[in-house]
Write a protein that holds these residues in place. Sequence first.
Motif, PDB file in Angstrom:
ATOM      1  N   THR A 141     -12.915  37.261 -10.686  1.00 14.54           N
ATOM      2  CA  THR A 141     -14.241  37.043  -9.742  1.00 14.54           C
ATOM      3  C   THR A 141     -14.014  35.603  -9.425  1.00 14.54           C
ATOM      4  N   ASP A 143     -16.144  33.220  -9.713  1.00 14.77           N
ATOM      5  CA  ASP A 143     -16.831  32.413 -10.762  1.00 14.77           C
ATOM      6  C   ASP A 143     -15.994  32.742 -12.240  1.00 14.77           C
ATOM      7  N   TYR A 150     -19.950  41.098 -14.418  1.00 12.88           N
ATOM      8  CA  TYR A 150     -20.489  39.926 -13.291  1.00 12.88           C
ATOM      9  C   TYR A 150     -21.224  41.017 -12.045  1.00 12.88           C
ATOM     10  N   TYR A 151     -20.612  42.069 -11.779  1.00  8.12           N
ATOM     11  CA  TYR A 151     -21.266  42.848 -10.698  1.00  8.12           C
ATOM     12  C   TYR A 151     -22.329  43.759 -11.256  1.00  8.12           C
ATOM     13  N   HIS A 153     -24.601  42.477 -13.407  1.00  8.82           N
ATOM     14  CA  HIS A 153     -25.662  41.463 -13.087  1.00  8.82           C
ATOM     15  C   HIS A 153     -26.155  41.352 -11.801  1.00  8.82           C
ATOM     16  N   LYS A 154     -25.262  41.267 -11.010  1.00  9.33           N
ATOM     17  CA  LYS A 154     -25.543  40.919  -9.497  1.00  9.33           C
ATOM     18  C   LYS A 154     -26.263  42.305  -8.992  1.00  9.33           C
ATOM     19  N   GLU A 157     -29.909  41.523 -10.404  1.00  7.92           N
ATOM     20  CA  GLU A 157     -30.547  40.273  -9.605  1.00  7.92           C
ATOM     21  C   GLU A 157     -30.820  40.588  -8.259  1.00  7.92           C
ATOM     22  N   ARG A 158     -30.223  41.273  -7.487  1.00  8.81           N
ATOM     23  CA  ARG A 158     -30.615  41.822  -6.130  1.00  8.81           C
ATOM     24  C   ARG A 158     -31.734  42.667  -5.952  1.00  8.81           C
ATOM     25  N   VAL A 221     -23.906  44.207  -2.819  1.00  8.77           N
ATOM     26  CA  VAL A 221     -23.580  42.996  -3.742  1.00  8.77           C
ATOM     27  C   VAL A 221     -21.890  43.445  -4.289  1.00  8.77           C
ATOM     28  N   TYR A 368     -29.466  38.098 -16.679  1.00  3.44           N
ATOM     29  CA  TYR A 368     -28.312  37.901 -15.720  1.00  3.44           C
ATOM     30  C   TYR A 368     -27.181  37.165 -16.191  1.00  3.44           C
ATOM     31  N   ARG A 373     -22.486  31.465 -13.587  1.00  2.03           N
ATOM     32  CA  ARG A 373     -23.711  31.250 -12.708  1.00  2.03           C
ATOM     33  C   ARG A 373     -23.367  29.821 -12.036  1.00  2.03           C
TER      34      ARG A 373
END
Length: 398
Positions: A141, A143, A150-151, A153-154, A157-158, A221, A368, A373
Amino acid sequence: MARSSYLFTSESVSEGHPDKVCDRISDEIVDLFFRTALAEGMDPWQVRVAAETLTTTNRVVIAGETRGPASIGRELVEDVARAAIKDIGYEQDGFHWNMANVEVLLHGQSAHIAQGVDASGNKDEGAGDQGIMFGYACRETPDLMPAPIYYAHKILERLAKARKSGEAAVLGPDSKSQVTLAYENGMPVRATSIVVSTQHLDASMTSADVQAVVEPYVREVLPDSWITDETVWHVNPTGAFVIGGPDGDCGLTGRKIIVDTYGGAAAHGGGAFSGKDPTKVDRSAAYAARYLAKNVVAAELAEWAQIQLSYAIGVAQPLSIYIDTGGTANVDEAKLEEALGQVMDLSPRGIRAHLDLNKPIYARTAAYGHFGRNTDNDGGFSWEKLDLVDELKAAVAG
């Protein structure tokens, strides 16, 4: 030889998950001690916090050991706990920010622990405990995180953003996600299954109704083309999910350590992060290991890197530094290990100074993920900086 084609799965949980509510409260207490110390002119290097939280139906229990401003009493701790619960969004009969019984059982730090940690005479500040800590980075990714966690979490978060803005007000704070990705030639290429279980406030909603709300945000996302006609969806697979949060399931600080780190894609030393000030190497050394691993990969010294640090209570310097790149390094790994110790002082005091950790920057890490981050202007997520790239290149070249 490592496999190049396989499936890998990681899960995440939202800020409203019972365990994450506890992580948030515990980290709010760490921030409270640093914020108050700085405001009152106390040396933040002297702050010590180890706060554990338990939540259940309309009850919060906070216990642990602290050292800090005398002005921080039970009422201040209770206030930050209630504010955290309110911000997360709990105003339900079974768990309400204003109605829950909050019990505060914090007391002073053990003198026997303090003697090992504190600097005195010719003795440098020592590690707050023994243990092993890991950091990891890879190219999956932008980051430099493993893609499944990673996804995962995304997605959450969304959903939280949509819930709090009123865009998806029918959703509740408690939710979980799980993403399974197919890898080809060692890189993620598509999602084979997506799992989302989310609390909803309308009891009449079916799983299909919830999926209709959730799916557009998931698609938003994930990278284009990763969701295909063959992707399997499981949204609220057990049916209704109205009773959520601590009213539905007891929560505890530190029970989601794999969610907090790399989703199982890398090793974990076993120590939790939340509720601990940065003298506790469970937290600060794990941050340092991530920082170093990320800079190694960003410097193009390896395709991926896993770093282990080990400590003994009361001892300042790490007992060992180990790096594994799975054979992807373009320099000798022993040389890399030597370079890591050259570019950063890995004592507890050195880590705190280098990453500027004596600040109220911890509550934001509670959900998250602690890694992958964006670095904040006030120093939050400083371990995500890429400011060691040139120094690492020079160290391994020398």
